[in-house]
Design an enzyme around this catalytic site. Structure first.
Site, PDB file in Angstrom:
ATOM      1  N   LYS A 159      11.606  -4.229   0.467  1.00 31.39           N
ATOM      2  CA  LYS A 159      10.562  -5.027   1.106  1.00 31.39           C
ATOM      3  C   LYS A 159      10.945  -6.500   1.017  1.00 31.39           C
ATOM      4  O   LYS A 159      11.201  -7.023  -0.064  1.00 31.39           O
ATOM      5  CB  LYS A 159       9.210  -4.811   0.427  1.00 31.39           C
ATOM      6  CG  LYS A 159       8.450  -3.594   0.893  1.00 31.39           C
ATOM      7  CD  LYS A 159       7.048  -3.615   0.307  1.00 31.39           C
ATOM      8  CE  LYS A 159       6.187  -2.501   0.831  1.00 31.39           C
ATOM      9  NZ  LYS A 159       4.815  -2.569   0.283  1.00 31.39           N
ATOM     10  N   ASN A 210       0.839  -0.136  -4.022  1.00 34.44           N
ATOM     11  CA  ASN A 210       0.017  -1.323  -3.802  1.00 34.44           C
ATOM     12  C   ASN A 210      -1.303  -1.291  -4.565  1.00 34.44           C
ATOM     13  O   ASN A 210      -2.242  -2.016  -4.225  1.00 34.44           O
ATOM     14  CB  ASN A 210      -0.273  -1.497  -2.303  1.00 34.44           C
ATOM     15  CG  ASN A 210       0.977  -1.846  -1.522  1.00 34.44           C
ATOM     16  OD1 ASN A 210       1.798  -2.633  -1.977  1.00 34.44           O
ATOM     17  ND2 ASN A 210       1.127  -1.253  -0.353  1.00 34.44           N
TER      18      ASN A 210
END
Length: 360
Positions: A142, A244
């Protein structure tokens, strides 16, 4: 040295974890496509480790270019990203040049995004120097920069060729940043690894004291968890979203206060407590489990209350979250310690009630 592999077929790569790895240039040399590198670092990490990394590579015939950025989350933006492109173009770096990120999560995210886009893609290596980046942001590909309306909203999935985690760099890590990194370590226990969470409850003080064996174990266990998730869901279409936990609330804290006021791990800690509280409100998580979550973050010296931005402001910022689907906010919540789920079951009123209950 311990080595893990992120299994992504032709794009698989190793994660090397150990002390003194910066003094072994062969680990990087083995992953170079061409004997030229550009090293992106910042004005805080560069004085500590840049010369050591450059000299080892140069002694083996590698040409190096250094790019030193200002330090801090506030600089994770287009203007600072362009400094990397300016340096690459000025040095006439080619597509075969390997970009090395030497620093924490901000450096890694920006260097990775630059690598993904410079001449449509150049090789990329992560050399993380903070606990948070060693256990989380350096692994998985990411890359991103921030926008005033949302954190990490502009970026790309772009995997490195290598992650080189020299645990000796944690010796110079400020205490506040060490604690912030523990938030991401605790996250892995909460989402999928109950035994690890229990280990953390028993050994947290060893991590705070920077016990080398404890840190090496926590880093390896965290990276193993993340590598397994990334291998199963590289571009976050399903299971990877569980990583997350706490981040939707946490990113709202960072954007709402202004980037850099709270460290990312501090915001994640408070956000994870909110997610656990909401899970209790939905009847999924037992109150005793919420107490364990709060106790562990508290022992780590991390905040268990968010800033009082107001529920309306939180909800407005959370509406920009990447897990929003068809206009509906999806959150990572807990059914138990070690068992996370992505759900849109919570109503706006329930989320607002949690925010009000969990903010100072």
């Amino acid at each position: 040295m311990n080595t893990l592999d992120v299994a992504l077929g032709e794009r698989s790569y190793p994660i090397h974890i150990g002390r003194g790895l910066l003094d072994d240039p062969s680990l990087i040399l083995a992953r170079l496509k061409y004997p030229r590198v550009a090293i992106v670092t910042n004005d805080r990490v560069g004085p500590l480790y840049l010369e050591r990394l450059e000299s080892g590579l140069q002694a083996n015939g590698v040409r190096t270019t250094a790019v030193v950025l200002p330090d801090g989350e506030v600089y994770k933006d287009w203007q600072t990203l362009n400094l990397i492109f300016d340096a690459l173009l000025s040095a006439r770096c080619e597509r075969s040049t390997t970009l090395i990120a030497l620093g924490g999560g901000v450096v890694g995210d920006m260097a990775g995004f630059a690598a993904a886009t410079y001449q449509r893609g150049m090789p990329f290596i992560q050399v993380p120097t903070t606990l948070l980046s060693q256990v989380d942001s350096s692994v998985g590909g990411k890359t991103a920069i921030n926008h005033p309306l949302g954190k990490n909203m502009i970026g790309a999935f772009y995997q490195p060729r290598l992650v080189l985690a020299d645990t000796a760099t944690l010796d110079t890590l400020p205490e506040r940043e060490l604690k912030a990194g523990l938030a991401e370590v605790i996250k892995y226990g909460l989402i999928r690894d109950l035994a690890f969470f229990e280990w953390l409850e028993a050994h947290l003080e060893r991590l705070l004291d920077r016990d080398p064996a404890a840190l090496a174990y926590a880093i390896e266990r965290s990276c193993r968890n993340k590598a397994e998730v990334v291998a199963a869901d590289e571009t976050e279409r399903g299971e990877r979203a569980l990583l997350n936990l706490g981040h939707t609330f946490g990113h709202a804290i960072e954007a709402g206060l202004g980037y850099g006021h709270w460290l990312h791990g501090e915001a994640v800690a408070a956000g994870t407590v909110m997610a656990a509280h909401l899970s209790c409100q939905l009847g999924w998580l037992e109150a005793a489990a919420l107490e364990r979550v709060m106790a562990l973050f508290g022992r780590a010296g991390l905040p268990v209350k968010g800033p009082a931005l107001g529920a309306a402001r939180y909800l407005d910022l959370m509406a920009h979250d990447k897990k929003v689907e068809a206009g509906r906010l999806r959150l990572v919540l807990l059914r138990a310690i070690g068992q996370a789920v992505v759900s849109d079951a919570a109503s706006g009123e329930q989320i607002a009630a949690t925010i009000e209950a969990c903010c100072a």
